[in-house]
Scaffold this active site. Structure first.
Site, PDB file in Angstrom:
ATOM      1  N   HIS A 203      31.809  39.298  45.869  1.00  0.00           N
ATOM      2  CA  HIS A 203      31.505  40.486  45.073  1.00  0.00           C
ATOM      3  C   HIS A 203      31.487  41.761  45.913  1.00  0.00           C
ATOM      4  CE1 HIS A 203      27.294  39.445  46.293  1.00  0.00           C
ATOM      5  NE2 HIS A 203      27.115  40.755  46.247  1.00  0.00           N
ATOM      6  N   ASP A 236      31.246  32.686  45.695  1.00  0.00           N
ATOM      7  CA  ASP A 236      30.890  34.042  46.106  1.00  0.00           C
ATOM      8  C   ASP A 236      31.087  34.237  47.604  1.00  0.00           C
ATOM      9  OD1 ASP A 236      30.191  36.665  45.764  1.00  0.00           O
ATOM     10  OD2 ASP A 236      28.036  36.319  45.899  1.00  0.00           O
ATOM     11  N   SER A 318      24.428  42.417  51.071  1.00  0.00           N
ATOM     12  CA  SER A 318      25.296  41.303  50.686  1.00  0.00           C
ATOM     13  C   SER A 318      26.426  41.092  51.687  1.00  0.00           C
ATOM     14  CB  SER A 318      25.907  41.546  49.310  1.00  0.00           C
ATOM     15  OG  SER A 318      25.020  41.175  48.307  1.00  0.00           O
TER      16      SER A 318
END
Length: 475
Positions: A203, A236, A318
């Site tokens: 993402h 992910d 992230s």
């Protein structure tokens, strides 16, 4: 538990808390995901049924990974540590101009760590001293008492947080991803090998996958253009490669996430709210935490059996490394649990001490497959399971996606004798409380692995040996 990215609605997680860490600077109204039960293959394929379109979940189940056009039902929610598909404004001292944030539907659960919020900090300084006045019979005067100018040399051994950070920071990068339409954000990544491969979250780079712009900036300020080598929406995980990579890259040492214990010290590195090269510390507060997350664009969900940490993780973290006390990478920071909106004046939530990381043993396997083939390889049992939020187990649905068989003919589940209606309650020694939990656990394995499945049928418990199959790609 589930995570959300860039303020987009995220599926709630089963019975575990929610989780990646960046959210858009200006969150849009939240949207509630539908509550009706939906089926999905234990490998994470989103069901496709008639009348379903856009972001709406599809009825039924599928033996493949979640469909990019459909987010799964919400397990306990947790947002991405970076705010989803690369959301968030820049802010690490480069000339990068933060594009306008994507519109999203805030759900309040976990927050992705890619988003960068504009942050203005004020400093306040002051001095404090004192003078002792002493009168005596012969004279009057004053004596100024001052602190020592040297408190001694500071020793930073290799095993200290400062020592670990000094060694790891040069091998971490702040990633800027921008789509062809100018939307995008920031996240983090770390050097995987000397060839210039950088590992991060899917993402984080999602905006740059189809012809967008991608850059990676080192703590020295040196910025490199990069390209996406491969990305896995279900896991992910993504791998990018630096263009004209320097010859002196130092890959971070990978640890063994299977040997991590609750209470172990952790160190997280990332760019929370655009503040690149930030180091925070904590401990492993739980293991095998089921987390389901959306990439914030209405596409398929990702599932993980995550490492939980209380190290401070926020939007922008992230894709960054979660290190142990020796500086080994034990996970990829991906999501956080959040209590609601409101952070740094942007309406975005921050850390409350519940962060989630993809175990490095799983991420390493995925990264190697992406570098080798450009596509992810998922383990599967070949059965569609309900994604309803429950605590009773993962039930094999009566119908598969698009009218397909709920148990794939000739597939692993069929060979093991599993049937529609069976409720899977354990995979090896791991308790299964829902469909998302089962998917996350299956994805910690590789195709060809043999597992023992415990299930209930007609009120009686049974066990079956299953050899996991494989599926290539996200579609």
């Amino acid at each position: 538990m589930s995570t959300e990215n860039e303020g987009t609605a995220v599926p709630s997680a089963p019975s575990a808390p929610p989780v990646p860490v960046d959210a858009p600077a200006a969150p849009a109204p939240q949207a509630q995901a539908p509550k009706e039960p939906y089926g999905q293959d234990a490998q994470g394929q989103a069901p496709q049924g008639p009348g379903a379109s856009g972001d709406a979940p599809h009825p039924g189940a599928s033996s493949s990974a979640p469909d990019p056009s459909w987010p799964p039902p919400p397990p306990p929610t947790a947002p991405y540590g970076d705010g989803g598909s690369g959301a968030g404004p820049g802010g690490w001292g480069s000339s990068y101009q933060q594009p306008a944030p994507k519109s999203g539907r805030g759900r309040g659960g976990l927050v992705a760590a890619v988003l960068v919020a504009a942050l203005v900090a004020g400093g306040m300084g002051g001095g404090l001293g004192y003078v002792l006045a002493k009168d005596n019979d012969e004279s009057t005067g004053s004596t100024t008492v001052s602190a020592s100018t040297n408190g001694g040399d500071v020793k930073r051994d290799p095993g200290t947080t400062a020592g670990v950070a000094a060694k790891a920071l040069p091998s971490t990068v702040t990633i800027e991803a921008e789509s062809t339409s100018g939307e995008g954000g920031t996240g983090t990544g770390f050097v995987f090998d000397k060839q210039g491969h950088i590992v991060t979250n899917n993402h984080v780079v999602a905006d740059a996958v189809d012809g967008g712009k991608l850059t990676a900036t080192f703590p020295t300020g040196k910025k490199y253009d990069a390209e996406v080598v491969g990305h896995a929406q279900g896991y992910d995980v993504a791998v990018i490669k630096l263009k004209n990579a320097p010859s002196d890259l130092k890959p971070l040492t990978l640890g063994d996430s299977d040997k991590v214990a609750v209470g172990d010290s952790t160190i997280a590195i990332g760019a929370p709210f655009g503040l690149s090269d930030t180091v925070t510390t904590g401990i492993i507060s739980a293991k095998n935490r089921p987390v389901a997350s959306s990439d914030g664009s209405g596409s398929q969900a990702s599932y993980m059996s995550a490492l939980q940490t209380d190290a401070s993780i926020n939007p922008g973290n992230s894709g960054g490394p979660l290190l142990d006390a020796r500086g080994n990478v034990i996970g990829i920071n991906s999501a956080i649990q959040s209590t609601g909106n409101g952070g740094f004046g942007t309406g975005q939530s921050g850390s409350i001490g519940l962060g989630f990381a993809i175990p490095i043993n799983q991420a390493k396997y995925v990264a190697q497959e992406l570098i080798k083939n450009g596509k992810p390889v998922y383990a599967k049992i070949g059965a569609s399971v309900s994604l309803d939020d429950s605590s009773d187990g993962a039930q094999i649905t009566d119908q598969g996606a698009g009218g397909a068989a709920p148990v794939e003919p000739g597939g692993p589940a069929a060979k093991a004798g599993l049937k529609p209606g069976d409720v899977i309650i354990k995979l090896d020694d791991r308790v299964i409380d829902s469909g998302p939990t089962l998917i996350g656990e299956i994805w910690t394995h590789q195709p060809g692995d043999k597992v023992t499945i415990t299930y209930e049928r007609g009120g009686k418990q049974r066990t079956a040996e299953v050899t996991l199959g494989s599926r290539v790609g996200d579609n």
